[in-house]
Design a protein around this motif. Sequence first.
Motif, PDB file in Angstrom:
ATOM      1  N   GLY A 161       5.074  -4.371   5.743  1.00 60.57           N
ATOM      2  CA  GLY A 161       3.853  -4.783   6.529  1.00 60.57           C
ATOM      3  C   GLY A 161       2.704  -4.376   5.983  1.00 60.57           C
ATOM      4  O   GLY A 161       1.388  -4.581   5.882  1.00 60.57           O
ATOM      5  N   ALA A 217      -0.769  -4.809   3.431  1.00 61.80           N
ATOM      6  CA  ALA A 217      -1.368  -5.389   4.086  1.00 61.80           C
ATOM      7  C   ALA A 217      -3.349  -4.203   3.740  1.00 61.80           C
ATOM      8  O   ALA A 217      -4.215  -4.713   3.908  1.00 61.80           O
ATOM      9  N   GLY A 272       5.751 -10.554   5.307  1.00 63.25           N
ATOM     10  CA  GLY A 272       4.648 -10.516   6.824  1.00 63.25           C
ATOM     11  C   GLY A 272       2.915 -10.196   6.729  1.00 63.25           C
ATOM     12  O   GLY A 272       2.081 -10.619   6.756  1.00 63.25           O
ATOM     13  N   GLY A 273       3.004  -8.972   5.979  1.00 61.55           N
ATOM     14  CA  GLY A 273       1.562  -7.935   4.810  1.00 61.55           C
ATOM     15  C   GLY A 273       0.874  -9.039   4.403  1.00 61.55           C
ATOM     16  O   GLY A 273      -0.414  -8.912   4.712  1.00 61.55           O
ATOM     17  N   VAL A 306      -0.692 -11.243   6.785  1.00 57.62           N
ATOM     18  CA  VAL A 306      -1.329 -10.892   7.008  1.00 57.62           C
ATOM     19  C   VAL A 306      -3.027 -11.023   6.762  1.00 57.62           C
ATOM     20  O   VAL A 306      -3.295 -10.964   6.881  1.00 57.62           O
ATOM     21  N   VAL A 356      -4.733 -13.862   6.503  1.00 57.32           N
ATOM     22  CA  VAL A 356      -5.159 -14.187   7.398  1.00 57.32           C
ATOM     23  C   VAL A 356      -6.759 -13.585   7.730  1.00 57.32           C
ATOM     24  O   VAL A 356      -7.596 -13.609   7.599  1.00 57.32           O
ATOM     25  N   LEU A 357      -6.855 -12.391   7.492  1.00 55.55           N
ATOM     26  CA  LEU A 357      -7.963 -11.299   7.201  1.00 55.55           C
ATOM     27  C   LEU A 357      -9.147 -11.820   6.547  1.00 55.55           C
ATOM     28  O   LEU A 357      -9.865 -12.025   6.620  1.00 55.55           O
TER      29      LEU A 357
END
Length: 652
Positions: free
Chosen positions: A289, A293, A596-597, A600, A603-604
């Motif tokens: 992840g 990311a 998951g990565g 994230v 979201v960023l």
Amino acid sequence: MPGQAGPQPLIALRDVTKTYVNGDLAVEVLHGISLDIHAGEFVAIMGASGSGKSTLMNILGCLDRPTTGEYRVDGIDAATLGGDSLAHLRRETFGFIFQSYNLIPSATAAENVEVPAIYAGLSAAARRERAAQLLSSLGLADRMDHRPNQLSGGQQQRVSIARALMNGGRVILADEPTGALDSRSGAEVMALLRRMSDAGQTVILITHDRVVADHAHRLIEIRDGHIVGDSGARRPAAAPAGVAAEGGGDAGALGVADMAEAVKMALRALRANLFRTVLTLLGIVIGVGAVIAMLAIGGGAKQSVVDRISAMGTDLLLIRPAQTNSRTADGVIATLVPEDADALAELPNVAAAVPELLGNVTMRYGNTDYQTQADATTPSFTVARNWPVDRGGFIAPRDEAGYAPVIVLGQTVARVLFPEGVDPMGRYVLVNNIPFQVIGLMQAKGATPYGADQDDVVFMPLSTGSMRVFGKRFVRSITVQVQDTARIDETQAAVQALLEQRHRRQDVQIRNMSSLLETVSATQNTLTILLGSVAAISLLVGGIGVMNIMLVSVTERTREIGVRMATGARMRDILQQFITESVVVSAIGGAIGAVGGLGVAAVLRAFGTPILFSPGPVLLAFGCAFLTGLVFGYMPARKAATLDPVVALSAE
């Protein structure tokens, strides 16, 4: 078979000894054992604890080797066989029935029975059919999907018997098969062994109980490593033709478990200790992840840089002195001079040539001192750099010609030097203690993609800066703006030729905007790799965690490994199984980490961070997770594969 067709015994031992060495202490357990067992015999080897009967059984089943002497199976000297050949012999000739059953806890009854056929290369359908047939014949048709802890002792022993018969079981080695059973279950097991003997299979029973031994047709007594009694065969030992081949089907094949079966066994083993598996997954999930990311953030930052530089225009040539040139006493590269810019401005397709001399200066207004960067340049700067003035004016030709002490402030410098409500226009500031009049304010530029404040700068005439502030006549760079970008390469060549003619050597570096973009992209790529490398450290830590957990798993499952070896698994089969488990857990962690990565990063991006999604980093991170499982799983897998079968089976 040779053992059936003539007097040659199926099993023959000649003067076999076995010595165990522990440091300087050597203990001889078997002393010159000589013994013949013919096909079809039902033999009981009886002795007290410590008499050497279990050691003898291990040698008979090719789980151990004699120290001296000769052991032949069907005329073949076992001493001449390598590890894989011994595994083949165990798989095709012997079936083991252990006192403690030695069933794999995480597998069902049917899956336990199928184990020998997996290593014999039998197809999945044939394995399932054969296991169901054997379990049904032993009264376990309704227990096939039960795990060992859901079965009684007698039922577990019957599963063990079915496993021994899976590949045909020419020779059944039963080590205290009733020792852990009640009298009723023990009687059932002995009846099964009697039926196997009646069907023509060779049964060798290891026991300390005279009542159990009396079920056999031949009784061999062993005491202190010596055979002290042998009743001889009580009936002709002739096995019916075809017994060896029964049930094995393709059991003689030397195939290994296919990958689907290896993955299935791996998932079963991982499910058996779910909490530990989750902890193992966590390191891989975080590592993958983080890599995805970080690479998404780095890619987004790179794209942002490219977009900003492209917004400056693609019509510029940036000329700087080559780093190999000579320098003045104060470290300035003595190459470019303002007259070079005047000459370049006369070239065809050149709209402007702007020389620049930069240096750090100390600004002062009132009681406020501030260090910033001064850019001594010419009036064409604002056009070439596409940076207009917000208030007032920029440097005029008359200022350049008259060495005028005038200055244009960047927004940051103006904000720091002048208090709120004070208009800097027309006021005087000190630049290295030299008074300059403020004639303009530049428009705000903001920060560069690297975080540098572009508004933290002041501009002055090149002549003034060169003469009165810096005391240098050599400029740091010249920016050439071209009129027709389609001819920028042609103009670059003309600029290069002119400067070489003027300087009589090649002493400058020229970059057009596309070259600059490539350089910046390369720099950003390096930063992205750095970010990815930092994130990859967590993936490395996760890999170490996988290795540690797999080493623990090998220790905990040592007896299971011994059982698999006893049922015919070769070194590479065990190696494959444990590497597959490591790869499977890493692949699952990689998949979860990839999701998951990406989450994230999404979201960023929602919070305004530049993010660039691409399949490359996802595939790279997942591939690294897969490779991590392969690399870090090898050492535990090799440890498992190199275990001695006897040592593994005796593990607690």
